[in-house]
Design a protein around this motif. Structure first.
Motif, PDB file in Angstrom:
ATOM      1  N   MET B 202       7.146   9.795 -12.366  1.00 42.49           N
ATOM      2  CA  MET B 202       6.390  10.085 -11.151  1.00 42.49           C
ATOM      3  C   MET B 202       5.393   8.971 -10.836  1.00 42.49           C
ATOM      4  N   ARG B 206       4.985   7.135  -7.289  1.00 41.05           N
ATOM      5  CA  ARG B 206       3.718   7.070  -6.545  1.00 41.05           C
ATOM      6  C   ARG B 206       3.385   5.657  -6.102  1.00 41.05           C
ATOM      7  N   HIS B 207       3.506   4.695  -7.021  1.00 40.89           N
ATOM      8  CA  HIS B 207       2.959   3.387  -6.663  1.00 40.89           C
ATOM      9  C   HIS B 207       3.991   2.385  -6.155  1.00 40.89           C
ATOM     10  N   PRO B 226       5.361   8.829  -0.597  1.00 42.39           N
ATOM     11  CA  PRO B 226       4.910   9.425  -1.861  1.00 42.39           C
ATOM     12  C   PRO B 226       3.545  10.110  -1.761  1.00 42.39           C
ATOM     13  N   SER B 227       2.617   9.487  -1.047  1.00 39.66           N
ATOM     14  CA  SER B 227       1.280  10.088  -0.974  1.00 39.66           C
ATOM     15  C   SER B 227       1.378  11.494  -0.392  1.00 39.66           C
ATOM     16  N   PHE B 230       3.465  13.998  -2.865  1.00 42.35           N
ATOM     17  CA  PHE B 230       2.776  14.497  -4.069  1.00 42.35           C
ATOM     18  C   PHE B 230       1.543  15.318  -3.732  1.00 42.35           C
TER      19      PHE B 230
END
Lengths: 235, 248
Positions: B202, B206-207, B226-227, B230
């Motif tokens: 994960m 995310r990054h 992603p931001s 999540f």
């Protein structure tokens, strides 16, 4: 036991003829078996069907029946298997070039029959290579042929050597049948000649021809053991 | 980064394994330079999705186009397409009988017909880039899992692919080796490589990802940055999945 010494030249001649047909049949069966194996694992369904059909026919039929078809079927079709009269080759393997075709017929039968087993030995080796190897090769863009040549076969060889050796040893022993299909003078037929026609006792003659077969099969088995040990170390 | 021009397009893709509907009407477009991470519970079809893109898995219905061309059937054209799509497997699948350098140069030499010396030079540069130049002459079995996976990435990159597919690249690794592989993937993403990554990492999602795809039961359930994904998953299924993996 004097027969072994008195008739040494007869045994030696039988040994030489059996060795000849075995060398030729082994080469033929390895080539044909490899072709059939490639058919059986090819991505093209009709080719796979041809390969599978071949194995089903020749692996499941008794060798005697294959020999009958070769020795009686081919002449009925008008063939004397003259394509096997290869110039040059018949200088070493003299029976290839004779007018009597029975050596050639027996050779064809042995090759057709043994190739089915060679195919399956090669295929079992291919199946022993993890599927991911071929997948990685395909994902790089290698074609089916390149995949076999550079990735799968070099690895499957190790797993194929021992079963292939067993197939060839079995073939050498199977060659004892050829005397019943018109081939005169191989090891087994020599025994028949010495006992029934010349009246020698059976047991010494049987010992003589057994030694002949063992001279061919035992070193082959030992060679296989060595190959297997070497692989065990390399692994 | 992403230019918006689509490179990989799946449209109404269905895939059945016998009675099992593993891909259920999946449509997805991946732009040039985009990094798409596919997550979801096991058995959700995410690996299968990844493998359909270079036709390691043929599909039952629907269409897949790569760089404007529909995926060809088996044959030379498919081999050519595969040479333009790099693939990295969960179990590395390095050629066991070849050295690391030979693994990396086999494709360029045999598929692209490059000169051995050219392929070797680029191969060594790629191995250096993934940090295992000193392992070039060893066999795969002599390397750690992380090193093997980095070699596998170098092998795929040696074909100079237009896109890279990663099928759970870190799932078979010991925990301390996951980072070294993700580092290579992150730097690749930073350089603008188009990537489809099936993973359970994960942090990477995310990054490094532009988009996160969430799959469940063969369906593409969510497709979001992603931001957003999540922080605020829209579906109940995704919320449930995230709560299970993020609480530990």
């Amino acid at each position: 036991m004097n027969v072994l010494i008195d008739k040494f030249d007869v045994f030696a001649g039988g040994f030489w003829l059996t060795l000849q047909i075995c060398v030729l049949a082994a080469i033929g069966a390895l080539i044909l078996g490899a072709v059939v194996a490639v058919l059986r694992i090819s991505p093209v369904p009709p080719l796979r069907a041809v390969g599978t059909g071949y194995v089903n026919v020749f692996r499941n039929m008794p060798l005697t029946v294959v020999m009958f078809f070769a020795a009686f079927g081919l002449p009925a079709l008008g063939s004397n298997a003259d394509f096997l009269r290869v110039p040059g080759l018949d200088a070493i393997f003299s029976r290839l070039g004779t007018d009597l075709p029975y050596f050639r017929f027996a050779l064809i039968a042995l090759v057709l029959y043994t190739a089915a087993f060679v195919c399956e030995a090669l295929r079992s080796g291919v199946n022993a290579v993890p599927a991911g190897q071929a997948e990685a090769a395909r994902s790089l863009g290698l074609t089916f042929g390149q995949n076999l040549r550079y990735v799968v076969l070099p690895q499957s060889w190790k797993a194929s050597v021992v079963p292939l050796g067993s197939v060839i040893i079995a073939m050498i022993k199977n060659s004892a049948l050829i005397g019943f299909f018109g081939v005169v003078g191989d090891l087994s037929q020599t025994a028949d000649q010495l006992t029934s026609a010349e009246g020698y006792a059976f047991v010494p003659v049987a010992i003589g021809i057994s030694i002949g077969y063992l001279i061919m099969t035992v070193p082959l088995g030992a060679l296989l053991d060595r190959l297997e040990k070497r692989q065990a170390v390399a692994r | 980064m992403a230019t918006g021009e689509p490179l990989i397009v799946l449209d109404g893709v269905n895939k059945w394994f016998g009675p099992l509907h593993v891909l259920d009407d999946v449509s997805l477009s991946v732009g040039k330079g985009e990094v798409v991470v596919v997550i979801g519970p096991s058995g959700s079809g995410k690996s299968t999705l990844c493998r359909t893109i270079n036709r390691l898995e043929p599909i039952t219905s629907g269409t897949i186009t790569f760089d404007g061309q529909p995926l060809p059937a088996e044959g030379k054209a498919l081999a050519k397409l595969r040479s333009e799509v790099g693939m990295v497997f969960q179990s590395f699948n390095l050629f066991a009988h070849k050295t690391i350098l030979e693994n990396v140069t086999l494709g360029p030499v045999k598929v692209r017909k490059e000169k051995a010396s050219v392929a070797r030079e680029r191969g060594l540069a790629l191995l250096d880039r993934v940090g295992i130049a000193n392992q070039a002459d060893k066999f795969p079995a002599q390397l750690s899992g992380g090193q093997q996976q980095r070699a596998a990435i170098a092998r795929a990159l040696a074909m100079q692919p237009k896109a890279m597919l990663f099928d759970e690249p870190t799932s078979a690794l010991d925990p301390e080796m996951v980072g070294e592989v993700l580092d290579v993937m992150t730097s690749l993403a930073g350089e603008g490589m188009t990537m489809v990554v099936v993973t359970h990492e994960m942090g990477f999602a995310r990054h490094a990802a532009n988009r996160v795809i969430f799959m469940a039961d063969g369906q593409l359930v969510e497709d979001a940055p992603p931001s957003q994904f999540f922080a605020n998953p829209r579906s109940e299924r995704a919320r449930d999945f995230l709560s299970k993996i993020l609480t530990h």
